[in-house]
Write a protein that holds these residues in place. Structure first.
Motif, mmCIF file in Angstrom:
data_model
loop_
_atom_site.group_PDB
_atom_site.id
_atom_site.type_symbol
_atom_site.label_atom_id
_atom_site.label_comp_id
_atom_site.label_asym_id
_atom_site.label_seq_id
_atom_site.Cartn_x
_atom_site.Cartn_y
_atom_site.Cartn_z
ATOM 1 N N THR A 128 0.853 -1.186 0.000
ATOM 2 C CA THR A 128 0.000 0.000 0.000
ATOM 3 C C THR A 128 0.889 1.237 0.000
ATOM 4 O O THR A 128 1.983 1.224 0.578
ATOM 5 C CB THR A 128 -0.923 0.027 1.239
ATOM 6 N N LEU A 130 0.509 5.423 0.675
ATOM 7 C CA LEU A 130 -0.323 6.566 1.030
ATOM 8 C C LEU A 130 -0.143 7.668 -0.003
ATOM 9 O O LEU A 130 0.982 8.079 -0.298
ATOM 10 C CB LEU A 130 0.055 7.077 2.420
ATOM 11 N N GLN A 305 -5.340 5.960 -0.791
ATOM 12 C CA GLN A 305 -4.256 4.993 -0.811
ATOM 13 C C GLN A 305 -4.275 4.217 -2.117
ATOM 14 O O GLN A 305 -5.338 3.961 -2.682
ATOM 15 C CB GLN A 305 -4.406 3.981 0.337
#
Length: 470
Positions: A128, A130, A305
């Motif tokens: 992931t 941000l 995200q």
């Protein structure tokens, strides 16, 4: 003939010389030693290091987060799926099996899951990143401010430590000076008593004169012993403030006279409040509260995200089959080759807290009140510091004036004692007169050293109040 010393002896002598040098400290060296070795100062430095690491930790939140997982499992009994029996549907149970079970159209039955084997496995790597988070941006600012706060708190801790070391340092110098003076008094009184004793032995002095001087001499010896203990105790206190080994020797450079004739007379006329590290600490706390308010506002913004997963999965009729690559085994014909099949996914995720029951609104109001409280604290702090500086300035001014008066009184008392001693030796004065002069001299000396101590402490407190040692 040239003498050659073994290298070991040379190094030993050199190390002894160096060690001896390191045992001599001036005021700045005492304070520097304390900053490096005193427990609270060390902890304050470690707190600053922790704050710096916390900044890096916060930065890491915005970097890619990668996780890996692996899972293999075996189901001895597969879960059944439930369905409604519809004759001729061609799905689920066959009509023959239904008739053997006595099923009627519309009955619910549980059948084995034909689409799942008893063993399955999965491995994947997910990441992931941000893209946007308002709280993260504010968090970075707060982490750096927290680091600044730790630095200010360290400065304050070390500033207070330096003031304590300075007080202990000058207390040692004063007690050493006092001990030298009282030792001189004792030597003089012992000589006078010895001379009077000789006069008494030859019939030229009365016993009452010998007794008077003996009482004075005994008091002088007791007083000297007391000040020796006081000087030793004050040195131990200085070592404690510095966290210096109590059993190691420590010599102080200079004398109290150097300080008395110099900076003790200096009374600053103005000061900068920003030099106070405790004031800077309050300001930094206010910054943190303002950032907390920004964070509450930022929590109402969306969080975006990016994510992705890369993995592989498989199934087999047995647990061991998960780790084989056979195209057909254990009678599983028609199932297909048992191997790991890859899969992947990428995407964006948006989270947005649209309504929180007005909680955020009340949190903002509370935080604004907290900031107003800190503003009131700052205003009160500024007023208190200005009064403190003015008060310490007055105390130092009065202490300097009193010190000058007591110094003059001590010089006059010394002159009176010297004259009384001359008169006594020439036979035109009495022992009572010289005892009284000695008592007045000791009282004047005590008053002088008390005034000197007050002036030194007042100077240190004023220096601390205006933030010069920060």
């Amino acid at each position: 003939m040239r003498l050659k010393l073994p290298i070991q002896l040379v190094l030993f002598l050199a190390s002894g010389y160096i060690f001896g040098q390191t045992n001599q400290f001036n005021l700045e060296e005492c304070m520097a030693y304390a900053v490096e070795n005193e427990a609270n100062s060390i902890n304050a430095t470690l707190d600053e290091e922790i704050a710096a690491l916390r900044v890096k930790e916060t930065v890491g939140i915005g970097l890619p987060q990668i996780n890996g997982s692996a899972n293999v499992q075996h189901n001895p009994d597969l879960p059944r799926f439930f369905s409604e029996y519809n004759p001729g549907s061609g799905f689920g149970i066959s009509d023959d099996d239904a008739q053997s079970l006595g099923l009627e159209p519309g009955d619910i039955y549980g059948a084995t899951n034909f689409f799942q084997l008893k063993s399955n496995g999965d491995v994947n790597l997910s990441a992931t990143q941000l893209i946007f988070n308002g709280s993260y941006i504010v968090g970075l600012q707060a982490a750096r401010t927290y680091k600044k706060l730790a630095r200010k708190q360290k400065d304050y801790t070390q500033s207070e430590l330096k003031a304590s070391v300075a007080k202990a340092y000058f207390t040692v110098l004063i007690n050493e000076e006092r001990l030298v003076l009282y030792t001189s008094n004792l030597d003089r009184m012992e000589k006078l008593f010895s001379e009077t004793q000789e006069l008494y032995n030859t019939g030229f002095a009365e016993k009452i004169e010998v007794d008077r001087l003996k009482v004075t001499l005994n008091n002088a010896r007791t007083q000297k012993s007391n000040y020796e203990s006081l000087a030793d105790l004050s040195m131990k206190l200085l070592k404690f403030q510095m966290n210096y080994p109590l059993d190691e020797p420590l010599e102080l450079e200079g004398s109290i006279s150097d300080f008395v004739n110099g900076e003790i007379q200096n009374v600053p006329q103005d000061f900068d409040l920003n030099n106070r590290s405790d004031y800077q600490t309050v300001l930094t706390n206010k910054e943190l509260e303002e950032l907390n308010l920004k964070n509450i506002y930022a929590s109402g913004l969306p969080v975006i995200q990016a994510f992705g997963t890369l993995g592989a999965s498989t199934q087999a009729a047995s647990f061991g089959g998960l780790f084989r690559q056979d195209s057909n085994f254990e009678g599983n014909a028609g199932v297909g080759p048992d191997k790991w099949y890859s899969y992947s996914v990428i995407g964006l995720r948006l989270n947005w807290s649209l309504f929180t029951g007005l909680q955020r609104n009340y949190q903002i109001q509370q935080q604004k009140v907290e900031i107003k409280k800190l503003e009131n604290t700052l205003t009160q702090f500024e007023t208190r510091v200005r009064i403190e500086v003015e008060q310490q300035g007055v105390l130092l001014k009065n202490a300097n004036e009193n010190l000058g008066i007591q110094k003059e009184n001590m010089e006059l008392a010394q002159s009176i004692f010297d004259i009384s001693e001359i008169k006594y030796k020439e036979g035109v004065g009495s022992s009572l007169e010289i005892v009284n002069a000695d008592n007045e001299l000791k009282a004047a000396q005590t008053n002088f050293f008390n005034a000197l101590f007050d002036a030194v402490i007042a100077k240190i407190d004023l220096t601390r109040a205006i933030g010069e040692r920060d």
